[in-house]
Design a protein around this motif. Structure first.
Motif, mmCIF file in Angstrom:
data_model
loop_
_atom_site.group_PDB
_atom_site.id
_atom_site.type_symbol
_atom_site.label_atom_id
_atom_site.label_comp_id
_atom_site.label_asym_id
_atom_site.label_seq_id
_atom_site.Cartn_x
_atom_site.Cartn_y
_atom_site.Cartn_z
ATOM 1 N N LYS A 240 35.091 -0.542 7.443
ATOM 2 C CA LYS A 240 33.791 -0.298 8.104
ATOM 3 C C LYS A 240 32.641 -0.755 7.226
ATOM 4 O O LYS A 240 32.732 -0.739 5.997
ATOM 5 N N HIS B 226 37.158 5.359 5.802
ATOM 6 C CA HIS B 226 36.263 4.402 6.473
ATOM 7 C C HIS B 226 36.632 2.955 6.165
ATOM 8 O O HIS B 226 35.799 2.061 6.330
ATOM 9 N N ILE C 156 31.057 4.163 1.796
ATOM 10 C CA ILE C 156 30.093 3.710 2.801
ATOM 11 C C ILE C 156 28.658 4.114 2.449
ATOM 12 O O ILE C 156 27.720 3.603 3.061
ATOM 13 N N ASP D 21 27.171 2.899 5.764
ATOM 14 C CA ASP D 21 26.504 3.859 6.652
ATOM 15 C C ASP D 21 25.164 3.277 7.111
ATOM 16 O O ASP D 21 24.441 2.647 6.344
#
Ligand code: 4NP
Length: 160
Positions: free
Chosen positions: A49, A46, A12, A52
């Motif tokens: 997803k 993650h 991420i 970040d």
């Protein structure tokens, strides 16, 4: 055509950043070189997803596109990609353990080996528990390294 996979821990922060910045470089340079670019993580904390939000902020500031959902590295990646770039030494070891044979291990490259300013470090520091300043440091390392890697690919130099 070169197929390159950038790999970090969570997929991420560092590796999706590297993938987006590299794709943008190729676009900016109007490069004749054709790359297929992807990223993955050694863990699946993650999976599914987006990157970040601090990565998204930095890319947005620079008008760099990203279209990313995190995923873990899979065995078939060793077959598919020509180069698997490990963002730090732990990732390098983890990917090595996963690689089923010598041919596949030979595709794994320490990303920072190609950072002209690394002063011997083979690690892109993990910014996850840091702040925006840490992310900027990571951005600069990734950008410098990718610039140099691009030059190597365009000159037909070895990357390993
Ligand atoms: P990355 O950063 O490996 O650059 O994506 C991290 C993301 C998540 C975690 C650690 C590092 N984590 O512990 O969840």
């Amino acid at each position: 055509m070169y197929k390159v996979l950038f790999v970090c821990l969570g997929n991420i922060c560092r590796s999706p950043l590297a993938a987006a910045v590299f794709a943008n470089k190729l676009k900016e340079k109007n490069s004749d070189l054709v790359f297929e670019i992807d990223s993955a993580g050694t863990h699946n904390y993650h999976a599914g997803k987006p990157a970040d939000e601090r990565v998204l902020l930095m890319l947005n500031d620079r008008n760099i596109e990203i279209n990313h959902l995190a995923r873990r590295i899979e065995l078939k990646d060793f077959d598919y990609f020509d180069y698997i770039f490990a963002m730090d030494e732990n990732n390098y070891e983890a990917i090595h353990k996963l690689a089923p044979n010598k041919n596949y291990k030979a595709k794994i490259v320490q990303f920072r080996k190609y950072d002209p300013y690394s002063q011997g470090s083979l690690t892109v520091p993990d910014p996850y528990y840091g702040d925006m300043k840490d992310f900027q440091v990571v951005y600069n390392i990734i950008d410098d390294t990718l610039e140099n890697l691009y030059d190597r690919f365009s000159q037909g130099l070895e990357v390993n």
